[in-house]
Design an enzyme around this catalytic site. Structure first.
Site, PDB file in Angstrom:
ATOM      1  N   MET A   5       0.870  -0.705   0.022  1.00 22.09           N
ATOM      2  CA  MET A   5      -0.039   0.402   0.370  1.00 22.09           C
ATOM      3  C   MET A   5       0.478   1.490   0.323  1.00 22.09           C
ATOM      4  N   HIS A   6       0.723   2.336  -0.750  1.00 18.90           N
ATOM      5  CA  HIS A   6       1.423   3.422  -0.290  1.00 18.90           C
ATOM      6  C   HIS A   6       0.443   4.208  -0.313  1.00 18.90           C
ATOM      7  N   GLY A  65       4.834   0.636  -2.704  1.00 15.49           N
ATOM      8  CA  GLY A  65       6.533   0.613  -3.947  1.00 15.49           C
ATOM      9  C   GLY A  65       7.580   1.721  -4.454  1.00 15.49           C
ATOM     10  N   GLU A  68      -1.985  -4.397 -12.866  1.00 19.90           N
ATOM     11  CA  GLU A  68      -2.831  -2.858 -12.475  1.00 19.90           C
ATOM     12  C   GLU A  68      -2.208  -2.263 -13.797  1.00 19.90           C
ATOM     13  N   GLN A 121     -11.991   5.886   2.311  1.00 24.06           N
ATOM     14  CA  GLN A 121     -11.847   7.725   2.589  1.00 24.06           C
ATOM     15  C   GLN A 121     -10.333   8.410   3.189  1.00 24.06           C
ATOM     16  N   ASP A 164     -26.749   7.183  25.068  1.00 22.28           N
ATOM     17  CA  ASP A 164     -27.024   7.071  23.747  1.00 22.28           C
ATOM     18  C   ASP A 164     -29.060   7.238  23.701  1.00 22.28           C
ATOM     19  N   GLN A 222     -25.544   7.819  12.812  1.00 22.93           N
ATOM     20  CA  GLN A 222     -25.811   7.469  12.212  1.00 22.93           C
ATOM     21  C   GLN A 222     -24.911   6.215  10.686  1.00 22.93           C
ATOM     22  N   LYS A 266     -22.950  -0.887   1.239  1.00 27.84           N
ATOM     23  CA  LYS A 266     -22.192  -0.034   2.533  1.00 27.84           C
ATOM     24  C   LYS A 266     -21.937  -0.937   3.857  1.00 27.84           C
ATOM     25  N   GLY A 309     -20.442  16.002  14.581  1.00 26.85           N
ATOM     26  CA  GLY A 309     -21.285  16.860  13.839  1.00 26.85           C
ATOM     27  C   GLY A 309     -21.612  17.775  15.157  1.00 26.85           C
ATOM     28  N   LEU A 366     -19.313  16.887   7.310  1.00 29.24           N
ATOM     29  CA  LEU A 366     -19.129  16.061   8.689  1.00 29.24           C
ATOM     30  C   LEU A 366     -18.451  14.802   7.372  1.00 29.24           C
TER      31      LEU A 366
HETATM   32  P1  FAD Z   1     -24.361  10.993  15.185  1.00 25.14           P
HETATM   33  O1  FAD Z   1     -24.141   9.755  13.831  1.00 25.14           O
HETATM   34  O2  FAD Z   1     -25.529  11.918  14.712  1.00 25.14           O
HETATM   35  O3  FAD Z   1     -24.265   9.840  15.869  1.00 25.14           O
HETATM   36  C1  FAD Z   1     -24.984  11.076  17.523  1.00 25.14           C
HETATM   37  C2  FAD Z   1     -25.320  10.558  18.311  1.00 25.14           C
HETATM   38  O4  FAD Z   1     -26.303  10.955  19.834  1.00 25.14           O
HETATM   39  C3  FAD Z   1     -26.761  10.015  17.908  1.00 25.14           C
HETATM   40  O5  FAD Z   1     -26.770   8.376  18.040  1.00 25.14           O
HETATM   41  C4  FAD Z   1     -28.542  10.636  18.398  1.00 25.14           C
HETATM   42  O6  FAD Z   1     -28.907   9.172  18.273  1.00 25.14           O
HETATM   43  C5  FAD Z   1     -26.659  11.222  19.669  1.00 25.14           C
HETATM   44  N1  FAD Z   1     -27.583  11.986  21.174  1.00 25.14           N
HETATM   45  C6  FAD Z   1     -27.870  13.567  20.273  1.00 25.14           C
HETATM   46  N2  FAD Z   1     -27.953  14.003  20.869  1.00 25.14           N
HETATM   47  C7  FAD Z   1     -28.550  12.994  22.595  1.00 25.14           C
HETATM   48  C8  FAD Z   1     -29.127  13.430  23.827  1.00 25.14           C
HETATM   49  N3  FAD Z   1     -29.673  14.775  24.263  1.00 25.14           N
HETATM   50  N4  FAD Z   1     -28.683  12.522  24.337  1.00 25.14           N
HETATM   51  C9  FAD Z   1     -28.200  11.696  23.661  1.00 25.14           C
HETATM   52  N5  FAD Z   1     -28.121  11.287  22.687  1.00 25.14           N
HETATM   53  C10 FAD Z   1     -28.174  11.976  21.943  1.00 25.14           C
HETATM   54  N6  FAD Z   1     -19.642   8.975   6.388  1.00 25.14           N
HETATM   55  C11 FAD Z   1     -18.538   8.994   6.175  1.00 25.14           C
HETATM   56  O7  FAD Z   1     -18.270   8.488   6.298  1.00 25.14           O
HETATM   57  N7  FAD Z   1     -18.910   7.617   5.497  1.00 25.14           N
HETATM   58  C12 FAD Z   1     -19.691   7.391   4.309  1.00 25.14           C
HETATM   59  O8  FAD Z   1     -19.742   6.633   3.166  1.00 25.14           O
HETATM   60  C13 FAD Z   1     -20.866   7.029   5.102  1.00 25.14           C
HETATM   61  N8  FAD Z   1     -22.131   6.975   4.470  1.00 25.14           N
HETATM   62  C14 FAD Z   1     -23.602   7.438   5.562  1.00 25.14           C
HETATM   63  C15 FAD Z   1     -24.823   7.554   4.494  1.00 25.14           C
HETATM   64  C16 FAD Z   1     -25.823   7.904   4.854  1.00 25.14           C
HETATM   65  C17 FAD Z   1     -27.127   6.767   5.100  1.00 25.14           C
HETATM   66  C18 FAD Z   1     -25.703   8.727   6.311  1.00 25.14           C
HETATM   67  C19 FAD Z   1     -27.038   9.150   6.836  1.00 25.14           C
HETATM   68  C20 FAD Z   1     -24.328   9.063   6.785  1.00 25.14           C
HETATM   69  C21 FAD Z   1     -23.175   8.744   6.491  1.00 25.14           C
HETATM   70  N9  FAD Z   1     -22.458   9.084   6.798  1.00 25.14           N
HETATM   71  C22 FAD Z   1     -20.934   8.441   6.201  1.00 25.14           C
HETATM   72  C23 FAD Z   1     -22.396  10.313   7.616  1.00 25.14           C
HETATM   73  C24 FAD Z   1     -21.778   9.589   9.135  1.00 25.14           C
HETATM   74  O9  FAD Z   1     -22.389   8.615   9.874  1.00 25.14           O
HETATM   75  C25 FAD Z   1     -21.527  10.726  10.032  1.00 25.14           C
HETATM   76  O10 FAD Z   1     -20.524  12.117   9.786  1.00 25.14           O
HETATM   77  C26 FAD Z   1     -21.404  10.556  11.273  1.00 25.14           C
HETATM   78  O11 FAD Z   1     -21.788   9.427  11.935  1.00 25.14           O
HETATM   79  C27 FAD Z   1     -21.412  11.703  12.704  1.00 25.14           C
HETATM   80  O12 FAD Z   1     -20.741  11.382  13.297  1.00 25.14           O
HETATM   81  P2  FAD Z   1     -21.518  11.781  15.332  1.00 25.14           P
HETATM   82  O13 FAD Z   1     -20.522  10.914  15.762  1.00 25.14           O
HETATM   83  O14 FAD Z   1     -20.981  13.197  14.630  1.00 25.14           O
HETATM   84  O15 FAD Z   1     -22.625  12.236  15.183  1.00 25.14           O
HETATM   85  P1  NAP Z   2     -23.520  16.991   1.559  1.00 28.99           P
HETATM   86  O1  NAP Z   2     -22.537  16.563   1.050  1.00 28.99           O
HETATM   87  O2  NAP Z   2     -23.270  18.169   2.265  1.00 28.99           O
HETATM   88  O3  NAP Z   2     -24.729  17.434   0.822  1.00 28.99           O
HETATM   89  C1  NAP Z   2     -25.470  18.258   0.997  1.00 28.99           C
HETATM   90  C2  NAP Z   2     -26.842  18.297  -0.273  1.00 28.99           C
HETATM   91  O4  NAP Z   2     -27.988  19.113  -0.487  1.00 28.99           O
HETATM   92  C3  NAP Z   2     -25.887  18.827  -1.607  1.00 28.99           C
HETATM   93  O5  NAP Z   2     -25.652  18.594  -2.988  1.00 28.99           O
HETATM   94  C4  NAP Z   2     -26.327  20.656  -1.235  1.00 28.99           C
HETATM   95  O6  NAP Z   2     -26.422  21.072  -2.812  1.00 28.99           O
HETATM   96  C5  NAP Z   2     -27.561  20.376  -1.099  1.00 28.99           C
HETATM   97  N1  NAP Z   2     -28.507  21.287  -0.222  1.00 28.99           N
HETATM   98  C6  NAP Z   2     -27.429  22.193   1.014  1.00 28.99           C
HETATM   99  N2  NAP Z   2     -27.947  23.430   0.991  1.00 28.99           N
HETATM  100  C7  NAP Z   2     -29.244  23.710   0.360  1.00 28.99           C
HETATM  101  C8  NAP Z   2     -30.489  24.095   0.625  1.00 28.99           C
HETATM  102  N3  NAP Z   2     -31.163  25.203   1.636  1.00 28.99           N
HETATM  103  N4  NAP Z   2     -31.671  23.363  -0.304  1.00 28.99           N
HETATM  104  C9  NAP Z   2     -31.837  22.203  -1.155  1.00 28.99           C
HETATM  105  N5  NAP Z   2     -30.409  21.822  -0.583  1.00 28.99           N
HETATM  106  C10 NAP Z   2     -29.547  22.640  -0.220  1.00 28.99           C
HETATM  107  O7  NAP Z   2     -24.297  16.080   2.773  1.00 28.99           O
HETATM  108  P2  NAP Z   2     -24.552  15.266   2.585  1.00 28.99           P
HETATM  109  O8  NAP Z   2     -25.581  14.116   1.930  1.00 28.99           O
HETATM  110  O9  NAP Z   2     -26.132  15.803   4.194  1.00 28.99           O
HETATM  111  O10 NAP Z   2     -24.403  14.529   3.884  1.00 28.99           O
HETATM  112  C11 NAP Z   2     -23.580  14.493   4.795  1.00 28.99           C
HETATM  113  C12 NAP Z   2     -22.461  14.007   5.245  1.00 28.99           C
HETATM  114  O11 NAP Z   2     -21.812  12.568   5.148  1.00 28.99           O
HETATM  115  C13 NAP Z   2     -21.665  14.825   4.273  1.00 28.99           C
HETATM  116  O12 NAP Z   2     -20.529  15.871   4.539  1.00 28.99           O
HETATM  117  C14 NAP Z   2     -20.727  13.783   3.430  1.00 28.99           C
HETATM  118  O13 NAP Z   2     -19.324  13.527   3.804  1.00 28.99           O
HETATM  119  C15 NAP Z   2     -21.266  12.310   4.276  1.00 28.99           C
HETATM  120  N6  NAP Z   2     -21.488  10.909   3.696  1.00 28.99           N
HETATM  121  C16 NAP Z   2     -20.449  10.792   2.863  1.00 28.99           C
HETATM  122  C17 NAP Z   2     -20.633   9.430   2.122  1.00 28.99           C
HETATM  123  C18 NAP Z   2     -18.906   9.003   1.228  1.00 28.99           C
HETATM  124  O14 NAP Z   2     -19.532   8.409   0.763  1.00 28.99           O
HETATM  125  N7  NAP Z   2     -18.521   9.275   1.084  1.00 28.99           N
HETATM  126  C19 NAP Z   2     -21.761   9.560   1.933  1.00 28.99           C
HETATM  127  C20 NAP Z   2     -23.320   9.701   2.634  1.00 28.99           C
HETATM  128  C21 NAP Z   2     -22.680  10.585   3.782  1.00 28.99           C
HETATM  129  P3  NAP Z   2     -26.475  22.173  -3.080  1.00 28.99           P
HETATM  130  O15 NAP Z   2     -26.732  23.325  -2.731  1.00 28.99           O
HETATM  131  O16 NAP Z   2     -26.153  22.741  -4.789  1.00 28.99           O
HETATM  132  O17 NAP Z   2     -27.922  22.217  -3.982  1.00 28.99           O
HETATM  133 FE1  SF4 Z   3      -8.959   2.841   4.056  1.00 27.30          FE
HETATM  134 FE2  SF4 Z   3     -11.308   2.219   5.140  1.00 27.30          FE
HETATM  135 FE3  SF4 Z   3     -10.107   0.175   5.041  1.00 27.30          FE
HETATM  136 FE4  SF4 Z   3      -9.298   2.485   6.701  1.00 27.30          FE
HETATM  137  S1  SF4 Z   3     -11.671   1.590   6.503  1.00 27.30           S
HETATM  138  S2  SF4 Z   3      -8.109   1.078   5.721  1.00 27.30           S
HETATM  139  S3  SF4 Z   3      -9.901   4.289   5.222  1.00 27.30           S
HETATM  140  S4  SF4 Z   3     -10.660   1.692   3.701  1.00 27.30           S
END
Ligand code: FAD
Ligand code: NAP
Ligand code: SF4
Length: 686
Positions: free
Chosen positions: A26-27, A59, A165, A345, A413, A421, A431, A663, A670
């Site tokens: 892995m690079h 490599g 590759e 990522q 929680d 999330q 996923k 978040g 995020l």
């Molecule tokens: P969260 O995961 O939102 O966790 C916050 C927690 O706090 C929740 O469990 C909630 O119940 C709890 N909470 C809130 N308020 C209170 C309270 N008052 N008391 C007790 N508990 C509370 N990220 C990636 O990096 N790669 C991806 O491919 C990716 N895919 C995603 C796909 C989807 C469909 C979604 C929705 C998100 C995806 N994300 C992905 C984003 C990623 O999941 C979030 O960035 C990450 O979970 C944020 O982590 P967090 O701990 O900040 O918050």
């Molecule tokens: P996001 O990537 O910031 O996308 C938000 C989308 O909403 C954009 O298309 C944006 O584009 C639109 N938007 C923003 N403000 C708006 C408004 N006021 N009205 C209408 N449209 C608006 O956020 P997300 O999709 O919610 O994902 C959250 C985070 O989870 C992301 O930052 C991402 O990194 C992570 N995540 C990652 C993956 C992954 O595969 N790596 C997958 C899922 C989630 P316009 O402003 O152009 O409309």
């Molecule tokens: Fe790379 Fe994601 Fe695997 Fe970590 S979990 S080694 S970032 S692919």
């Protein structure tokens, strides 16, 4: 022993590997430049201590022409070899073995000195390679041989010659890139001369007791790639030329088929290694074969070996995620393994962004000297009582790090399960691996003794008695405030992604998705597959992407045959430009291609004018021109997110020490990489 095949030693005649696990090359970016040798030594030593059978480095170019980019890591002088000794000594001190990968990138070189069999530019580099003369070819062979000799001088146990590759040696093998008419082109015998000459000369130079791995492209997945007969001929030649081990290469970097992303089925290409191994065994050739690609658990690896798919298993990214993978498997602690979720990522995406690779689920990877989990007893710190609110990635990382160090940690929680999330992410087809992170943290919460309180939405009063409070409360969906969206007559027509993924609200056949970020794309895939996952259905996945049997179709390349979409979807964003531009560098193209195959309409530069019973009304550009109806039964809002930090102000006014992570700190851009990194760093520092 739970993994008898995986943990069985492998006798190579002159040396024995302690098990069947290869840490694949892995690079990480640490290879480039002179200042990271000590850091690499610590990184590799940790993996050797974790009991990997054989490590392969990232490599190293044998000369300037072979550079992946300007000033890429090169092993071409005795001085350079001396610098490597710190690595080999550190690995040997831990009882490990390590081979150096010789990587000549040929036309893939992102640099002006790149060379190739023919003057044909690759789609992944802006530089057109220089066509090598006969003397030029001899110079490259000499460089390979010298590099292998220097690797031996540096104390390595062997070399891996990168022949797959789509890199330099691979480029000589196929007419796609080799259109020479001299003795190095034309017939297949001529085209395969270069790799065989390289191997033969390396073997002669290093002697019989040095490991030579040849990474052989078994499935090119490009037009005019190698046929199966050619793969077989090459394998026979490689064995004759003195290779100790044959490793599997799948797909050129320019192929349009994903080969390692999380949506690729687990061990999705091991059948190719098995096909070659079965044939070679029939011919009495017993050189050990290594299989690779999307293998990330000891169970999968064990099964591959048990069913005779290979003699060894290569895993690369899983050793970024957990350096103790093998040790934990041996000690029957496989449930404690931090599993690689194949997200790319923090590893490959970093490489493409010229950043040092690390790991989303293990931010210590390649940062071992910087991120250290030091027990409080060792640093003579007082034990604190800490509350962590939110058991998403940020909260789980912080809580377990703090508890491991010896603090008393209470993790709260509001939900009935940990994960935040990630519980939504793991429902997206492709996923499924995200569930492994939840399993890992669940177990880690138990092992480190975190006090877990689920179904507890905490209030300010609950938190007053703690020394420190970490708010990891995540995010709430942003309300885009589209006219008509809250009209009671349209109840059930407009949904948020939470309604769809968490509350399972019914969704119609025609869907408009507002917002094309990561979540918009994921929701589209979720609605298109409607309960099915190609990732869990390998034959369907191969049909969808066009992967065939290389014995029937050259290079395994078929026309993609996607199944019909289960819904008609329109994905929209306000900004101009291509949708999904913010997705990962190495995976965004896969998401875009997957949606295109399902005829998802992608619209940019839109204004959301109104929602009515007919659907979503949009117009285009600053002048709001061309108002148009996107007919839809359901409109799903995926318009980004806002921080959820309502507890912060009351806690601060009550004099509580508050820290925000994930978040809750910042919702913009995020992702779980940032959430876990912040949680881990804060956990190390309190
Ligand atoms: P969260 O995961 O939102 O966790 C916050 C927690 O706090 C929740 O469990 C909630 O119940 C709890 N909470 C809130 N308020 C209170 C309270 N008052 N008391 C007790 N508990 C509370 N990220 C990636 O990096 N790669 C991806 O491919 C990716 N895919 C995603 C796909 C989807 C469909 C979604 C929705 C998100 C995806 N994300 C992905 C984003 C990623 O999941 C979030 O960035 C990450 O979970 C944020 O982590 P967090 O701990 O900040 O918050
Ligand atoms: P996001 O990537 O910031 O996308 C938000 C989308 O909403 C954009 O298309 C944006 O584009 C639109 N938007 C923003 N403000 C708006 C408004 N006021 N009205 C209408 N449209 C608006 O956020 P997300 O999709 O919610 O994902 C959250 C985070 O989870 C992301 O930052 C991402 O990194 C992570 N995540 C990652 C993956 C992954 O595969 N790596 C997958 C899922 C989630 P316009 O402003 O152009 O409309
Ligand atoms: Fe790379 Fe994601 Fe695997 Fe970590 S979990 S080694 S970032 S692919």
């Amino acid at each position: 022993m739970s993994y008898p095949h995986l943990l069985e030693p492998l006798d190579l005649g002159f040396t024995t590997l302690k098990n069947r696990v290869l840490m694949g090359s892995m690079h990480t970016g640490l290879e480039d430049g002179r200042k990271h040798f000590e850091r690499m030594a610590v990184y590799f030593a940790e993996r050797a201590r974790g009991e990997v059978g054989l490590i392969v480095t990232g490599g190293y170019a044998p000369n300037i022409e072979g550079w992946a980019k300007p000033f890429a890591g090169t092993l071409a002088t005795s001085g350079a070899a001396r610098r490597h000794q710190v690595i080999t000594r550190a690995v040997h001190a831990e009882g490990g073995k390590i081979a150096l990968q010789i990587l000549h990138t040929g036309r893939y070189g992102y640099q002006p000195f790149c060379v190739a069999p023919s003057r044909i530019q690759s789609p992944i580099s802006p530089f057109t390679p220089r066509e090598l003369s006969e003397r030029g070819i001899q110079r490259q062979i000499n460089a390979f041989v010298r590099c292998a000799q220097l690797a031996r001088e540096a104390g390595y146990d062997g070399v891996e010659v990168m022949g797959s590759e789509g890199y330099f040696l691979n480029q000589f093998l196929v007419t796609h890139t080799n259109q020479r008419s001299d003795g190095w082109g034309g017939s297949y015998e001529n085209r395969m001369r270069l790799p065989l000459e390289v191997l033969t000369r390396i073997r002669a130079a290093v002697g019989p007791d040095f490991i030579i791995i040849y990474r052989l492209s078994m499935l090119d997945l490009i037009p005019n790639g190698s046929s199966w007969d050619e793969v077989l001929q090459l394998a026979r030649g490689v064995v004759k030329a003195g290779a100790t081990l044959i490793n599997t290469g799948i797909g050129w970097h320019e192929a349009r088929i994903p080969t390692i992303a999380t949506s690729v089925p687990r061990a999705g290409f091991a059948w190719v290694t098995k096909k070659l191994r079965d044939q070679l065994r029939l011919e009495g050739i017993t050189t050990p074969l290594i299989t690779s690609n999307r293998i990330n658990t000891p169970e999968v690896a064990e099964n591959l070996l048990a069913e005779g798919s290979a003699d060894m298993v290569s895993m690369a990214r899983p050793f970024l995620a957990d350096p103790e993978f093998v040790k934990k498997a041996r000690e029957n602690r496989a449930d404690e393994i931090n599993t690689c979720i194949a997200c790319n990522q923090a590893c490959l995406d970093h490489t493409f962004a010229q950043k040092i690779s690390s790991c989303l689920v293990n931010p210590r990877a390649a940062f071992e000297q910087e991120i250290n989990i030091i027990p409080i007893a060792k640093s003579q710190q007082a034990r604190k009582k800490v509350a962590v609110v939110g058991a998403g990635p940020a909260g789980m990382a912080a809580a377990t790090t703090l508890a491991e160090r010896g603090h008393e940690v209470h993790l709260f929680d509001a939900a009935a399960e940990i994960g935040g999330q990630f519980n939504l992410a793991r429902q997206i087809p492709g996923k499924e691996e995200f569930a492994e992170t939840l399993r890992y943290f669940g177990r880690r919460i138990e092992v480190t003794g975190v006090h877990l309180h689920l179904n507890r939405r905490v209030t300010t009063e609950d938190l007053l008695a703690y020394d420190d409070v970490l708010l990891a409360t995540g995010v709430t969906p942003r309300d885009p405030g589209i006219k008509g969206q809250d009209d009671p007559a349209l109840a059930g027509k407009v949904l948020s992604y939470l309604d769809v993924l968490a509350r399972k609200a019914p969704v119609g056949q025609r869907v408009a998705i507002v917002g094309a970020g990561g979540i918009g794309f994921d929701v589209a895939e979720y609605l298109l597959e409607a309960g099915h996952s190609l990732t869990l259905d390998a034959p369907a996945w191969r049909r969808e992407w066009g992967v065939g049997d290389p014995a029937e179709v050259r290079a395994g390349l078929l026309r993609p045959a996607p199944s019909p979409p289960r819904r008609a979807i329109t994905l929209l964003q306000r900004k101009a430009g291509k949708l999904g531009g913010g997705l990962g560098k190495t995976t965004g193209w896969i998401h875009r291609a997957a949606l295109k195959m399902k005829q998802v309409e992608m619209l940019a530069d839109v204004n959301y004018e109104a929602i009515t019973a007919e659907g979503l009304w949009v117009s285009y550009g600053e002048k709001h021109r061309d108002t148009q109806l996107i007919a839809a039964d359901t409109i799903v809002l995926c318009a980004g997110q806002l921080p959820n930090r309502e507890l912060e102000a009351p806690l601060r006014s009550a004099g509580v020490r508050v820290h925000l992570i994930g978040g809750a700190l910042e919702a913009g851009e995020l992702d779980a990489k940032r959430a876990i990194l912040q949680g881990t760093r804060l956990g190390c520092s309190l």
